[in-house]
Motif scaffolding. Structure first.
Motif, PDB file in Angstrom:
ATOM      1  N   VAL A  27       0.823  -1.196   0.002  1.00  0.00           N
ATOM      2  CA  VAL A  27      -0.095   0.029  -0.009  1.00  0.00           C
ATOM      3  C   VAL A  27       0.754   1.311  -0.093  1.00  0.00           C
ATOM      4  N   LEU A  28       1.890   1.337   1.123  1.00  0.00           N
ATOM      5  CA  LEU A  28       2.988   2.348   0.960  1.00  0.00           C
ATOM      6  C   LEU A  28       3.457   2.533  -0.270  1.00  0.00           C
ATOM      7  N   LEU A  29       4.008   1.591  -1.085  1.00  0.00           N
ATOM      8  CA  LEU A  29       4.664   1.791  -2.328  1.00  0.00           C
ATOM      9  C   LEU A  29       3.862   2.278  -3.298  1.00  0.00           C
ATOM     10  N   ASN A  30       2.618   1.870  -3.332  1.00  0.00           N
ATOM     11  CA  ASN A  30       1.475   2.206  -4.237  1.00  0.00           C
ATOM     12  C   ASN A  30       1.206   3.806  -4.073  1.00  0.00           C
ATOM     13  N   GLU A  31       1.147   4.100  -2.902  1.00  0.00           N
ATOM     14  CA  GLU A  31       1.038   5.585  -2.499  1.00  0.00           C
ATOM     15  C   GLU A  31       2.039   6.438  -3.012  1.00  0.00           C
ATOM     16  N   ILE A  32       3.286   6.121  -2.678  1.00  0.00           N
ATOM     17  CA  ILE A  32       4.521   6.779  -3.002  1.00  0.00           C
ATOM     18  C   ILE A  32       4.516   6.577  -4.701  1.00  0.00           C
TER      19      ILE A  32
ATOM     20  N   MET B 111       4.354  10.205  -6.945  1.00  0.00           N
ATOM     21  CA  MET B 111       5.539  10.614  -8.082  1.00  0.00           C
ATOM     22  C   MET B 111       4.668  10.620  -9.272  1.00  0.00           C
ATOM     23  N   LEU B 112       3.602   9.982  -9.810  1.00  0.00           N
ATOM     24  CA  LEU B 112       3.011  10.067 -10.869  1.00  0.00           C
ATOM     25  C   LEU B 112       2.277  11.226 -10.953  1.00  0.00           C
ATOM     26  N   LEU B 113       1.711  11.658  -9.891  1.00  0.00           N
ATOM     27  CA  LEU B 113       0.903  13.020  -9.802  1.00  0.00           C
ATOM     28  C   LEU B 113       1.770  13.945  -9.880  1.00  0.00           C
ATOM     29  N   GLY B 114       3.104  14.120  -9.220  1.00  0.00           N
ATOM     30  CA  GLY B 114       3.825  15.203  -9.390  1.00  0.00           C
ATOM     31  C   GLY B 114       4.275  15.398 -10.955  1.00  0.00           C
ATOM     32  N   VAL B 115       4.602  14.334 -11.650  1.00  0.00           N
ATOM     33  CA  VAL B 115       4.960  14.328 -12.945  1.00  0.00           C
ATOM     34  C   VAL B 115       3.568  14.990 -13.766  1.00  0.00           C
ATOM     35  N   GLN B 116       2.615  14.342 -13.607  1.00  0.00           N
ATOM     36  CA  GLN B 116       1.229  14.887 -14.327  1.00  0.00           C
ATOM     37  C   GLN B 116       1.155  16.516 -14.091  1.00  0.00           C
ATOM     38  N   HIS B 117       1.380  16.815 -12.634  1.00  0.00           N
ATOM     39  CA  HIS B 117       1.255  18.195 -12.243  1.00  0.00           C
ATOM     40  C   HIS B 117       2.071  18.904 -13.176  1.00  0.00           C
ATOM     41  N   CYS B 118       3.467  18.734 -13.192  1.00  0.00           N
ATOM     42  CA  CYS B 118       4.539  19.460 -13.974  1.00  0.00           C
ATOM     43  C   CYS B 118       4.196  19.407 -15.279  1.00  0.00           C
TER      44      CYS B 118
ATOM     45  N   THR C 174      18.830  -5.114  -5.774  1.00  0.00           N
ATOM     46  CA  THR C 174      17.742  -4.830  -4.551  1.00  0.00           C
ATOM     47  C   THR C 174      16.439  -4.046  -4.847  1.00  0.00           C
ATOM     48  N   LEU C 175      16.453  -3.125  -5.744  1.00  0.00           N
ATOM     49  CA  LEU C 175      15.235  -2.460  -6.081  1.00  0.00           C
ATOM     50  C   LEU C 175      14.151  -3.621  -6.810  1.00  0.00           C
ATOM     51  N   SER C 176      14.749  -4.338  -7.490  1.00  0.00           N
ATOM     52  CA  SER C 176      14.032  -5.293  -8.272  1.00  0.00           C
ATOM     53  C   SER C 176      13.434  -6.326  -7.049  1.00  0.00           C
ATOM     54  N   THR C 177      13.819  -6.418  -6.043  1.00  0.00           N
ATOM     55  CA  THR C 177      13.295  -7.285  -4.935  1.00  0.00           C
ATOM     56  C   THR C 177      14.147  -8.432  -5.111  1.00  0.00           C
TER      57      THR C 177
ATOM     58  N   TRP D 224       9.614   3.871  -7.510  1.00  0.00           N
ATOM     59  CA  TRP D 224       9.995   4.379  -8.912  1.00  0.00           C
ATOM     60  C   TRP D 224       9.920   3.252  -9.804  1.00  0.00           C
ATOM     61  N   LEU D 225      10.947   2.037  -9.586  1.00  0.00           N
ATOM     62  CA  LEU D 225      11.176   0.986 -10.584  1.00  0.00           C
ATOM     63  C   LEU D 225       9.661   0.469 -10.817  1.00  0.00           C
ATOM     64  N   ALA D 226       8.809   0.277  -9.942  1.00  0.00           N
ATOM     65  CA  ALA D 226       7.442  -0.228 -10.143  1.00  0.00           C
ATOM     66  C   ALA D 226       6.506   0.653 -11.262  1.00  0.00           C
ATOM     67  N   LEU D 227       6.929   1.921 -11.035  1.00  0.00           N
ATOM     68  CA  LEU D 227       6.323   2.839 -12.083  1.00  0.00           C
ATOM     69  C   LEU D 227       7.007   2.543 -13.409  1.00  0.00           C
ATOM     70  N   VAL D 228       8.047   2.304 -13.587  1.00  0.00           N
ATOM     71  CA  VAL D 228       8.896   2.003 -14.859  1.00  0.00           C
ATOM     72  C   VAL D 228       8.345   0.733 -15.459  1.00  0.00           C
ATOM     73  N   ILE D 229       8.559  -0.279 -14.443  1.00  0.00           N
ATOM     74  CA  ILE D 229       7.921  -1.671 -14.942  1.00  0.00           C
ATOM     75  C   ILE D 229       6.631  -1.531 -15.493  1.00  0.00           C
ATOM     76  N   LYS D 230       5.789  -0.688 -14.747  1.00  0.00           N
ATOM     77  CA  LYS D 230       4.433  -0.538 -15.183  1.00  0.00           C
ATOM     78  C   LYS D 230       4.249   0.182 -16.670  1.00  0.00           C
ATOM     79  N   PHE D 231       5.059   1.252 -16.910  1.00  0.00           N
ATOM     80  CA  PHE D 231       5.134   1.730 -18.023  1.00  0.00           C
ATOM     81  C   PHE D 231       5.635   0.996 -19.268  1.00  0.00           C
ATOM     82  N   CYS D 232       6.706   0.071 -19.082  1.00  0.00           N
ATOM     83  CA  CYS D 232       7.169  -0.750 -19.935  1.00  0.00           C
ATOM     84  C   CYS D 232       6.013  -1.888 -20.297  1.00  0.00           C
TER      85      CYS D 232
END
Length: 191
Positions: free
Chosen positions: A69-74, A78-85, A141-144, A178-186
């Motif tokens: 849940v925390l990783l999803n919220e983070i 991040m995604l909202l920040g990019v969309q806002h910019c 590490t980041l890919s678990t 961040w890596l989860a967002l990149v994987i989702k994008f891929c």
């Protein structure tokens, strides 16, 4: 000698005529907690008593879903920040698709720097690893995947600053989001 080996496996580090809790001090315990709830599981440290194992199971049963849940919220922040910019750029410069593409590219490059390209420099300094080893550790590490062949703060010949494991623990949380967002994008591109 067997006693020393068993003490080391339990997380106690010998330092001359003194001993240290080593891996079970606050920073080490925090790092262990993060590696447990993120399911990285390096394998370098584990509970050695029945009570400790039971606690770890209960901790993981609640901690892993809460971490997701925390990783999803983070990631959403991040995604909202990019969309806002991107919206701000569209408003300022009247760009349509260019702003969105530009912001996604900036977010990707910033994430690459913060989570994969710059941390190996810190690992080279603190751990004595080569840049390639630090990059490998970062991705594993980041890919678990967490093979455990490289783990921070484990060299008994080095002295680590008190902030080191705590900062790396936070890096893991944000880097995984961040890596989860990149994987989702891929995945979206592949679909």
């Amino acid at each position: 000698l067997q006693g020393i080996i068993q003490a080391y496996k339990s997380g106690i580090t010998l330092q001359g005529n003194t001993t240290s809790l080593g891996r079970w001090d606050f920073s080490g315990s925090f790092f262990f907690s993060i590696s447990a709830i993120t399911t990285i599981g390096y394998g370098n440290l584990s509970p050695s008593t029945a009570v400790g194992r039971i606690f770890c199971i209960v901790f993981a049963l609640f901690g892993i879903p809460l971490n997701l849940v925390l990783l999803n919220e983070i990631g959403q922040l991040m995604l909202l920040g990019v969309q806002h910019c991107a919206r701000r750029l569209e408003e300022l410069f009247h760009w349509q698709n260019k702003a969105s593409f530009l912001m996604k590219t900036c977010a990707l490059v910033t994430g690459l720097l913060l989570f994969l390209l710059l941390p190996p420099l810190l690992f080279s300094d603190k751990e004595g690893w080569s840049y390639e080893e630090g990059f490998y550790y970062s991705f594993i590490t980041l890919s678990t995947i967490g093979f455990g062949d490289y783990v921070i703060g484990m060299n008994p010949d080095r002295t680590y600053p008190s902030w080191y494991k705590n900062v790396i623990s936070l890096w893991i949380l944000f880097g995984m989001a961040w890596l989860a967002l990149v994987i989702k994008f891929c995945i979206n591109i592949l679909e």
